[in-house]
Write a protein that holds these residues in place. Structure first.
Motif, short mmCIF file in Angstrom:
data_model
loop_
_atom_site.label_atom_id
_atom_site.label_comp_id
_atom_site.label_asym_id
_atom_site.label_seq_id
_atom_site.Cartn_x
_atom_site.Cartn_y
_atom_site.Cartn_z
N ALA A 199 25.50 74.01 -5.58
CA ALA A 199 23.97 73.97 -6.04
C ALA A 199 23.17 72.75 -5.58
CB ALA A 199 24.12 73.97 -7.47
N THR A 200 23.88 71.58 -5.59
CA THR A 200 23.05 70.31 -5.30
C THR A 200 22.76 70.51 -3.60
OG1 THR A 200 24.33 69.45 -6.90
CG2 THR A 200 22.81 67.96 -5.59
N MET A 201 23.60 70.88 -2.91
CA MET A 201 23.67 70.49 -1.52
C MET A 201 22.65 71.52 -0.73
SD MET A 201 27.08 70.56 0.91
CE MET A 201 27.91 69.31 -0.02
N SER A 202 22.15 70.93 0.35
CA SER A 202 21.30 71.91 1.00
C SER A 202 22.13 72.74 2.02
CB SER A 202 20.54 70.79 2.06
OG SER A 202 19.97 71.67 2.96
N ALA A 203 21.54 73.91 2.12
CA ALA A 203 22.19 74.95 2.90
C ALA A 203 22.30 74.49 4.37
CB ALA A 203 21.78 76.25 2.79
N THR A 204 21.52 73.69 4.73
CA THR A 204 21.68 73.02 6.17
C THR A 204 22.52 71.88 6.28
OG1 THR A 204 19.81 71.53 5.92
CG2 THR A 204 19.16 73.65 6.57
N SER A 205 23.26 71.70 5.10
CA SER A 205 24.28 70.26 5.25
C SER A 205 25.54 70.83 6.24
CB SER A 205 24.43 70.05 3.97
OG SER A 205 25.80 69.19 3.86
N PRO A 206 26.05 69.94 6.65
CA PRO A 206 27.20 70.19 7.66
C PRO A 206 28.45 70.44 6.94
CG PRO A 206 26.74 67.96 8.02
CD PRO A 206 25.55 68.38 7.18
N TYR A 207 28.30 70.04 5.38
CA TYR A 207 29.40 70.42 4.48
C TYR A 207 29.27 71.75 3.65
CZ TYR A 207 29.68 65.50 5.40
OH TYR A 207 29.59 63.97 6.07
N TYR A 208 28.14 72.41 3.83
CA TYR A 208 27.84 73.43 2.88
C TYR A 208 28.55 74.61 3.15
CZ TYR A 208 25.06 76.97 0.41
OH TYR A 208 24.62 77.80 -0.46
N ALA A 209 29.25 74.76 4.35
CA ALA A 209 30.12 75.98 4.87
C ALA A 209 31.42 75.54 4.37
CB ALA A 209 29.92 76.19 6.39
N VAL A 210 31.82 74.27 4.27
CA VAL A 210 33.33 74.01 3.93
C VAL A 210 33.20 74.32 2.24
CG1 VAL A 210 34.81 72.02 3.56
CG2 VAL A 210 33.40 72.43 5.71
N VAL A 211 32.19 73.82 1.61
CA VAL A 211 32.23 73.87 0.24
C VAL A 211 32.19 75.52 -0.15
CG1 VAL A 211 30.79 73.25 -1.89
CG2 VAL A 211 31.16 71.81 -0.23
N SER A 212 31.47 76.34 0.39
CA SER A 212 31.38 77.62 0.23
C SER A 212 32.65 78.49 0.54
CB SER A 212 30.45 78.20 0.98
OG SER A 212 29.05 77.85 0.99
N ASP A 213 33.57 77.77 1.54
CA ASP A 213 34.76 78.40 1.80
C ASP A 213 35.90 78.06 0.68
OD1 ASP A 213 36.57 79.71 3.79
OD2 ASP A 213 37.44 77.81 4.09
N ASN A 214 35.61 76.74 0.25
CA ASN A 214 36.58 75.96 -0.91
C ASN A 214 36.46 77.23 -2.06
OD1 ASN A 214 37.55 74.34 1.06
ND2 ASN A 214 36.38 72.69 -0.16
N VAL A 215 35.07 77.51 -2.35
CA VAL A 215 34.70 78.10 -3.48
C VAL A 215 35.62 79.73 -3.36
CG1 VAL A 215 33.06 79.48 -4.71
CG2 VAL A 215 32.81 77.07 -4.13
N LYS A 216 35.27 80.13 -2.09
CA LYS A 216 35.98 81.39 -1.76
C LYS A 216 37.50 81.50 -2.02
CE LYS A 216 34.00 83.54 1.74
NZ LYS A 216 33.68 84.09 3.01
#
Length: 248
Positions: A199-216
């Motif tokens: 929620a805090t991170m920009s969707a363009t951050s290089p870490y966003y996809a990693v965090v999204s995958d961890n949630v999944k």
């Protein structure tokens, strides 16, 4: 985990605000002119403006000159010159410059790689509450880089940065709770921190996809009731800290 260089698009906002209270009206006008020149890509004019300010001991101008030499903007990239300007800004108390000195020792830019020296500068920046430095200290203690591995210390520094809404620290807490590093393994807490980070991170951050995958991945390892609990805790935490949030 490596991080990218401090983006000047961000650096030209927060530090400028922090230093504005001590700047004279004339210096403030010169600062704004330098910032405007930088953003329109007129690096030569920006350099001239910031050099004039730096000659007057303007801390933010010293920091920006360090950044421009580090990135080779309007000048030939020169890490030694960048270090010189960062040291001047750091000597005047600038936490961002102290963090950047830590980064350069961390990565051996303009100096021999020296984790102990990097740690020193990160600590100095963190002592001023700079969340990026607090997060870096958390990482160094997690992996034992320049210090003995210490999950309790890593947890402490990541929590301090997370309290300021620093997304990467929030994600790191998710990792620590997922793996049980310094804390009992707790998927609900991990899920909560990943949701907060996302929620805090920009969707363009290089870490966003990693965090999204961890949630999944955690979604497949937790019950609907646990997910609901994590979502509720994340919403409550994020609502209370939303004003502090900023992306890495």
């Amino acid at each position: 985990m490596k991080r990218t260089l401090l983006l000047l698009a961000v650096a030209l906002v927060a530090p400028a605000v922090a230093h504005a209270t001590t700047a004279t009206a004339t210096a403030q006008a010169e600062l704004q002119a330098g910032v405007a020149a930088y953003h329109r890509g007129d690096y030569q004019q920006a350099l001239a403006d910031f050099r004039q300010l730096a000659a007057q001991g303007h801390v933010f101008a010293e920091f920006v000159l360090g950044t421009m030499y580090e990135k080779g903007q309007g000048v030939t990239q020169n890490y030694a010159e960048a270090m010189k300007w960062y040291r001047l800004a750091a000597a005047h108390g600038d936490a961002v410059a102290k963090n950047q000195l830590g980064f350069m020792y961390d990565h051996g830019q303009g100096v021999s790689q020296n984790y102990a020296e990097a740690l020193k500068w990160y600590r100095l920046a963190a002592a001023q509450g700079y969340a990026r430095a607090e997060t870096k200290l958390g990482m160094m203690y997690t992996v034992g880089q320049g210090v003995p591995q210490n999950y309790a210390e890593a947890l402490k520094w990541n929590r301090l940065a997370a309290a300021q809404g620093y997304a990467l620290a929030e994600a790191n807490l998710g990792v620590m709770y997922t793996r049980g590093l310094g804390v009992p393994q707790d998927y609900v807490a991990a899920y909560k921190w990943y949701l907060i980070a996302k929620a805090t991170m920009s969707a363009t951050s290089p870490y966003y996809a990693v965090v999204s995958d961890n949630v999944k991945q955690l979604s497949a390892m937790t019950t609907p009731a646990q997910i609901a609990q994590a979502q509720q805790e994340a919403s409550a935490w994020y609502a209370a800290h939303e004003h502090a949030g900023h992306a890495p």
